[in-house]
Design an enzyme around this catalytic site. Structure first.
Site, mmCIF file in Angstrom:
data_model
loop_
_atom_site.group_PDB
_atom_site.id
_atom_site.type_symbol
_atom_site.label_atom_id
_atom_site.label_comp_id
_atom_site.label_asym_id
_atom_site.label_seq_id
_atom_site.Cartn_x
_atom_site.Cartn_y
_atom_site.Cartn_z
ATOM 1 N N HIS A 101 0.917 5.057 1.373
ATOM 2 C CA HIS A 101 0.219 5.923 2.330
ATOM 3 C C HIS A 101 0.876 7.304 2.330
ATOM 4 O O HIS A 101 2.115 7.400 2.376
ATOM 5 C CB HIS A 101 0.257 5.312 3.740
ATOM 6 C CG HIS A 101 -0.481 6.156 4.717
ATOM 7 N ND1 HIS A 101 -1.861 6.182 4.778
ATOM 8 C CD2 HIS A 101 -0.039 7.056 5.627
ATOM 9 C CE1 HIS A 101 -2.230 7.061 5.701
ATOM 10 N NE2 HIS A 101 -1.152 7.596 6.225
ATOM 11 N N SER A 140 4.855 6.673 2.471
ATOM 12 C CA SER A 140 5.396 5.364 2.855
ATOM 13 C C SER A 140 4.782 4.281 1.988
ATOM 14 O O SER A 140 3.590 4.333 1.682
ATOM 15 C CB SER A 140 5.039 5.035 4.314
ATOM 16 O OG SER A 140 5.385 6.085 5.189
ATOM 17 N N ASN A 189 0.844 -1.194 0.000
ATOM 18 C CA ASN A 189 0.000 0.000 0.000
ATOM 19 C C ASN A 189 0.879 1.244 0.000
ATOM 20 O O ASN A 189 1.963 1.249 0.578
ATOM 21 C CB ASN A 189 -0.869 -0.013 1.277
ATOM 22 C CG ASN A 189 -1.757 1.208 1.397
ATOM 23 O OD1 ASN A 189 -2.463 1.583 0.447
ATOM 24 N ND2 ASN A 189 -1.730 1.859 2.550
ATOM 25 N N ASP A 219 -2.410 0.276 7.890
ATOM 26 C CA ASP A 219 -1.098 0.932 7.791
ATOM 27 C C ASP A 219 -0.083 0.345 8.772
ATOM 28 O O ASP A 219 0.904 1.008 9.136
ATOM 29 C CB ASP A 219 -1.211 2.462 7.994
ATOM 30 C CG ASP A 219 -2.128 3.107 6.961
ATOM 31 O OD1 ASP A 219 -2.102 2.690 5.793
ATOM 32 O OD2 ASP A 219 -2.885 4.024 7.333
HETATM 33 C C1 GAR Z 1 -2.867 9.226 -2.633
HETATM 34 O O1 GAR Z 1 -2.363 10.371 -2.005
HETATM 35 C C2 GAR Z 1 -2.616 8.001 -1.768
HETATM 36 O O2 GAR Z 1 -1.401 8.036 -1.094
HETATM 37 C C3 GAR Z 1 -3.771 8.103 -0.815
HETATM 38 O O3 GAR Z 1 -4.874 8.495 -1.608
HETATM 39 C C4 GAR Z 1 -4.400 9.264 -2.712
HETATM 40 C C5 GAR Z 1 -4.918 8.663 -3.995
HETATM 41 O O4 GAR Z 1 -4.544 9.385 -5.130
HETATM 42 N N1 GAR Z 1 -3.984 6.844 -0.150
HETATM 43 C C6 GAR Z 1 -4.425 6.741 1.101
HETATM 44 O O5 GAR Z 1 -4.753 7.711 1.760
HETATM 45 C C7 GAR Z 1 -4.508 5.332 1.659
HETATM 46 N N2 GAR Z 1 -4.704 5.350 3.081
HETATM 47 P P1 GAR Z 1 -4.563 8.728 -6.588
HETATM 48 O O6 GAR Z 1 -5.933 8.072 -6.792
HETATM 49 O O7 GAR Z 1 -4.397 9.913 -7.511
HETATM 50 O O8 GAR Z 1 -3.428 7.747 -6.689
#
Ligand code: GAR
Length: 193
Positions: A109, A141, A107, A150
């Site tokens: 994060h 991360s 994942n 996480d």
């Molecule tokens: C990203 O910032 C990712 O790190 C976060 O959601 C966003 C998705 O953007 N993920 C989390 O918060 C997971 N807990 P994207 O759809 O443009 O890749």
């Protein structure tokens, strides 16, 4: 190495993986399927643009977690991944999927774990929390997924500066550009060796 990517939104991390594959920097990894947690998200369009088969499996379409997980396992049996990448996937996978694919799910994060992570910390929220706390450094991360949100082993982290006048949106964009889109493809390439 067959990779199934799970998404929930814009899919910019999926795009970073697709770009890396095209540029030849994703090692032996091949993005072979995309699974979205809801219909209509732009990440699905990105998959379509690259001719990658996609599936929509929304938790809300199922009577309970067991049925939802059964459908996810069915889809995964079809896509046959060696690695599952949660790239902006905002549902929390149940233990059926986590146990079945133990050690093969990672994942991304948007914070430096253990700061600003865990249940409820997704999307913009880690950035809102980082600004509220007044940290000067945040980042992203990549970690293995286990039963604790996480909580799995950390594979890579990259720090990003918080600047005067940052809004959550500005900070989110900087963390994506300077950390997420770099370390996620790097870890996938590394794991494909
Ligand atoms: C990203 O910032 C990712 O790190 C976060 O959601 C966003 C998705 O953007 N993920 C989390 O918060 C997971 N807990 P994207 O759809 O443009 O890749």
């Amino acid at each position: 190495m067959r990779v199934t990517v799970f998404v929930s939104g814009g899919g910019s991390n999926l795009q970073a993986l697709l770009d890396a594959e095209k540029a030849g920097t994703l090692g032996k990894a091949q993005i072979t399927a995309v699974v979205a947690s809801r219909a209509g998200v732009y990440a699905l369009k990105r998959a379509e643009n690259h001719g990658i088969p996609s599936y929509v499996v929304s938790k809300k379409d199922f009577a309970g977690t067991a049925q939802w997980e059964a459908r996810l396992l069915e889809v995964l049996a079809e896509t046959a991944p060696d690695l599952i990448v949660l790239a902006g996937y905002l549902s929390i996978l149940g233990e059926g999927v986590v146990n079945r694919y133990a050690g093969r799910i990672i994942n991304i994060h948007p914070s430096l774990i253990p700061a600003f992570c865990g249940e409820g910390m997704y999307g913009l929220r880690p950035h809102i929390a980082a600004l509220e706390r007044g940290v000067k450094i945040t980042g992203a991360s990549v970690h293995y997924v286990n039963e604790i949100p996480d909580g799995g082993e950390i594979l890579a982290q990259k720090a990003v500066e918080v600047l005067e006048g940052d809004t959550p949106e500005i900070l989110q964009k900087r963390v994506m550009e300077q950390a997420e889109w770099i370390i996620l493809p790097q870890v996938v390439a590394e794991l494909s060796k």
